[in-house]
Write an enzyme that holds these catalytic residues in place. Structure first.
Site, PDB file in Angstrom:
ATOM      1  CB  SER A 155      -0.968  -0.040   1.186  1.00 10.80           C
ATOM      2  OG  SER A 155      -2.013   0.893   1.030  1.00 10.80           O
ATOM      3  NE  ARG A 242      -8.651   2.242  10.721  1.00 12.82           N
ATOM      4  CZ  ARG A 242      -7.548   1.698  10.240  1.00 12.82           C
ATOM      5  NH1 ARG A 242      -6.890   2.307   9.281  1.00 12.82           N
ATOM      6  NH2 ARG A 242      -7.080   0.564  10.726  1.00 12.82           N
ATOM      7  CG  ASP A 341      -6.590  -4.096  -3.272  1.00 16.36           C
ATOM      8  OD1 ASP A 341      -7.448  -3.239  -3.000  1.00 16.36           O
ATOM      9  OD2 ASP A 341      -5.377  -3.954  -3.048  1.00 16.36           O
ATOM     10  CG  HIS A 371      -5.750  -2.511   0.204  1.00 13.30           C
ATOM     11  ND1 HIS A 371      -4.886  -2.491  -0.862  1.00 13.30           N
ATOM     12  CD2 HIS A 371      -5.205  -1.671   1.141  1.00 13.30           C
ATOM     13  CE1 HIS A 371      -3.865  -1.697  -0.604  1.00 13.30           C
ATOM     14  NE2 HIS A 371      -4.025  -1.182   0.606  1.00 13.30           N
ATOM     15  CG  ASP A 372      -6.812  -4.399   5.586  1.00 11.32           C
ATOM     16  OD1 ASP A 372      -6.041  -3.526   5.153  1.00 11.32           O
ATOM     17  OD2 ASP A 372      -7.611  -4.203   6.520  1.00 11.32           O
TER      18      ASP A 372
END
Length: 391
Positions: A155, A242, A341, A371-372
């Site tokens: 990232s 967040r 992702d 994505h994580d």
């Protein structure tokens, strides 16, 4: 846990313990200036006599320096990849993990104090990925590292790794760019803009100078930074930022399988009149993620690093992306993507790989997470890394 040497002839230090290095005055990429910059970092292992076994690991947006267990025994964010006997074997390699300048985990950032003892706040310079790399190069100089065995990141860390290979190709032997691109997409910029606006529009933001509500007596840590999670500032805006970010870090199928349309335990989304209702499970999950971040991260640092991420363009001022990437000829690349992702789509990694010298084949992490997955399922790259970078 035994103590190890950070570089030939330097004092013994402990693995996985935060250290802070003053690197002097620094002129930022866009013209800002700080009279003194500090870089926070952790190390594991021992630098060999030739300084040939150094590995640079670069964190993501809200990451920190703690990649793996060390003397503290606290689990790190790439625990499955880094450590004694693991793929990045700290019995073989000297691993360095710096906090990006502008952050809030040991490096100079908006919550750091100026020479008069005031937080920099809104006066902290606009920061780019290149600033990250250039300040990290000074750290490498201090450690006696003229060329990295390998540079890895995911990232924002992947953007930084790629910038290292373009800015200092002679100092990078191998580079792994994971779940990252050569230039931020319009959609990534759009997501970032909403997040930074959520913070700016918080009534407690005060133009970025919200630290005055913090009592300084006894609250400044050993590196001259105001405490994270001080209970003041634009916490509502940071929490909203967040929440949105976390949605982009996870995939729609993963959220659906985990939460569906179910209400949170003891909360009925249809059980109250008007706007006061119970939460769905996914809302409770996002509230939890927001609550965790606001207790550990500075809102200004979140904005600084987000702006750096959406501003990432390896071709800026270098004649475009393809011309910039040609500068990295001689660097061995690994490009990896997470197949689910939706923030950094696999097609972007494919485009990057096709433009790199040698045109490496994109390696895939297969994960429903999104994505994580570059954090949760990084072990899927073990066989590729072990047979290539770390044979």
């Amino acid at each position: 846990m035994r103590e190890r040497r950070r570089a030939p002839g330097t004092p013994l230090i402990r693995d996985g313990i935060l250290k802070c290095l003053p690197i002097g005055g620094y002129r930022f990429d866009t013209g800002g200036w700080l009279p003194e910059v500090t870089i926070g970092y952790e190390t594991w292992g021992t630098l060999d006599a030739q300084a040939s076994n150094a590995v640079l690991l670069l964190h993501a947006l809200t990451g920190d320096t703690h990649v793996s267990r060390g003397h503290s025994q606290e689990e790190g964010w790439w625990e499955g990849l880094v450590g004694p006997g693991k793929t990045i074997d700290t019995d073989r390699f000297f691993v360095v993990a710096p906090n990006m300048v502008g952050g809030c985990y040991g490096s100079s950032g908006p919550s750091s104090l100026d020479p008069d003892g005031r937080a920099w706040g809104s006066r902290f310079p606009f920061t780019t990925v290149r600033d990250s790399v250039r300040t990290e190069a000074r750290l490498a100089d201090y450690l006696g590292i003229t060329r990295w065995h390998s540079v890895l990141g995911g990232s924002l860390g992947g953007a930084r790794a790629l910038e290292w290979a373009v800015e200092y190709p002679e100092r990078v032997a191998r580079c792994a760019v994971i779940a990252a691109t050569a230039v931020a997409s319009a959609e990534q910029v759009a997501f970032g803009q909403i997040q930074t606006q959520a913070i700016r529009l918080d009534p407690d933001f005060n133009g970025g100078d919200f630290y005055g509500s913090v009592s300084l007596a006894g609250s400044i840590d050993a590196i001259g930074t105001l405490p994270r999670g001080s209970g003041s500032g634009p916490l509502t805006g940071l929490g909203i930022a967040r929440r949105l970010a976390h949605i982009t870090y996870r995939s729609e199928p993963e959220l659906e399988i985990r939460f569906g349309h179910e209400g949170q335990a003891d909360e009925d989304p249809f059980g109250s009149p008007g706007f006061a209702r119970g939460r769905y499970q996914v809302e409770s999950y996002l509230d939890h993620q927001a609550g965790k971040l606001v207790t550990r991260f500075d809102a200004n640092s979140y904005m600084v690093l987000t702006e750096a991420l959406v501003g990432h363009d390896v071709g800026r001022g270098r004649g475009g992306v393809e011309a910039a990437l040609r500068r990295s000829d001689g660097v061995e690349f690994l490009v990896a993507a997470v197949d689910s992702d939706r923030l950094y789509g696999p097609h972007q990694s494919e485009r990057l790989a096709a433009a790199l010298p040698g045109k490496p084949q994109v390696q895939y992490i297969h994960s429903p997470i999104g994505h994580d997955g570059f954090l949760t399922d990084i072990e899927q790259l073990n066989h590729v890394l072990r047979s290539g970078f770390y044979a």
